[in-house]
Design an enzyme around this catalytic site. Sequence first.
Site, PDB file in Angstrom:
ATOM      1  N   SER A 165       0.816  -1.141   0.045  1.00 35.51           N
ATOM      2  CA  SER A 165       0.046  -0.089  -0.125  1.00 35.51           C
ATOM      3  C   SER A 165       0.712   1.165  -0.088  1.00 35.51           C
ATOM      4  O   SER A 165       2.122   0.990   0.391  1.00 35.51           O
ATOM      5  CB  SER A 165      -0.691   0.011   1.305  1.00 35.51           C
ATOM      6  OG  SER A 165      -0.060   0.032   2.291  1.00 35.51           O
ATOM      7  N   CYS A 166       0.205   2.116  -0.416  1.00 31.90           N
ATOM      8  CA  CYS A 166       1.248   3.338  -0.339  1.00 31.90           C
ATOM      9  C   CYS A 166       1.500   4.120   0.697  1.00 31.90           C
ATOM     10  O   CYS A 166       1.192   3.719   1.876  1.00 31.90           O
ATOM     11  CB  CYS A 166       0.607   4.691  -1.278  1.00 31.90           C
ATOM     12  SG  CYS A 166      -0.780   5.527  -0.483  1.00 31.90           S
ATOM     13  N   LEU A 167       2.722   4.925   0.900  1.00 35.16           N
ATOM     14  CA  LEU A 167       3.429   5.356   2.228  1.00 35.16           C
ATOM     15  C   LEU A 167       2.051   6.320   2.929  1.00 35.16           C
ATOM     16  O   LEU A 167       2.309   6.210   4.132  1.00 35.16           O
ATOM     17  CB  LEU A 167       4.526   6.112   1.892  1.00 35.16           C
ATOM     18  CG  LEU A 167       5.693   5.508   1.327  1.00 35.16           C
ATOM     19  CD1 LEU A 167       6.757   6.441   0.985  1.00 35.16           C
ATOM     20  CD2 LEU A 167       6.047   4.528   2.441  1.00 35.16           C
TER      21      LEU A 167
END
Length: 272
Positions: free
Chosen positions: A173-175
Amino acid sequence: MSISTTKDKYKLLLDNLKELEPFVIAFSGGVDSTFLTAAAKEAGVEFEAVTVNTPFVPEREIREVKKLVQELEIEHQQLEIELNQLEKALENDAERCYHCKKVIFNQIMDYAAGKKVVEGSNLDDTGDYRPGRRALKELGIKSPLLTAQLTKKEIRMLSKDLGLITWNKPSLSCLATRVSYGNKITADRLEKIEIAEELLRRNGFHQFRVRDHNNLARIELSEADRDKILDLNLMDKLSDKLQKLGFQYVTLDLSAYESGSMNKEILEGKDE
């Protein structure tokens, strides 16, 4: 429609892809989009893979995408989005993913120039708080893995059968998902999280998250990884390194890693 076997679902996926061509695949290099790309190749359809790089994506993932593209031998394009283009997402309210997906997929649609755009959501993605899914629906983005009712477990199994190196890749998942809601997302905050997670990776951890709660880092580890943290020297080392990054407190979540754990407060609020 209920589909009985994984084999039936895969056949349905290939048939659906043939009906959708030509199309552009939103390619992140994760388990789902890599499997979707491999299926498109097997189906023999006309497609192109497009990756959108944003400051929310770790540099490690950008490098891995380049390697996967070479291995898959696919036509591929990389697009770039700057942090200031994600202005609404940076506010980091409950609609963060909605605003982010709108920016990313509008750019992919502009590149696609009238071709359909497909992405890798699967059946398991319908079970959590996913405002990004609403954005995809509004934009008319197709989700063929979801249409075929494929679960993450089935996608991993089929990926292994296809010889894809991503079959056992940790969930991504993105930061931005590491930052607790209500705290503004900044370039410095993203960099701090990325360095912290790279540190855990280099110390042998496989599936984990470093959640940012302002001056507190909350480390989530998978059940398989939790035994590794019980080394006191390693604990001291990680605590020291993360404090030097700017976290005043470094904590270990006593519950195992759980995808979407930041969404619990939102989901509980909806239930009230």
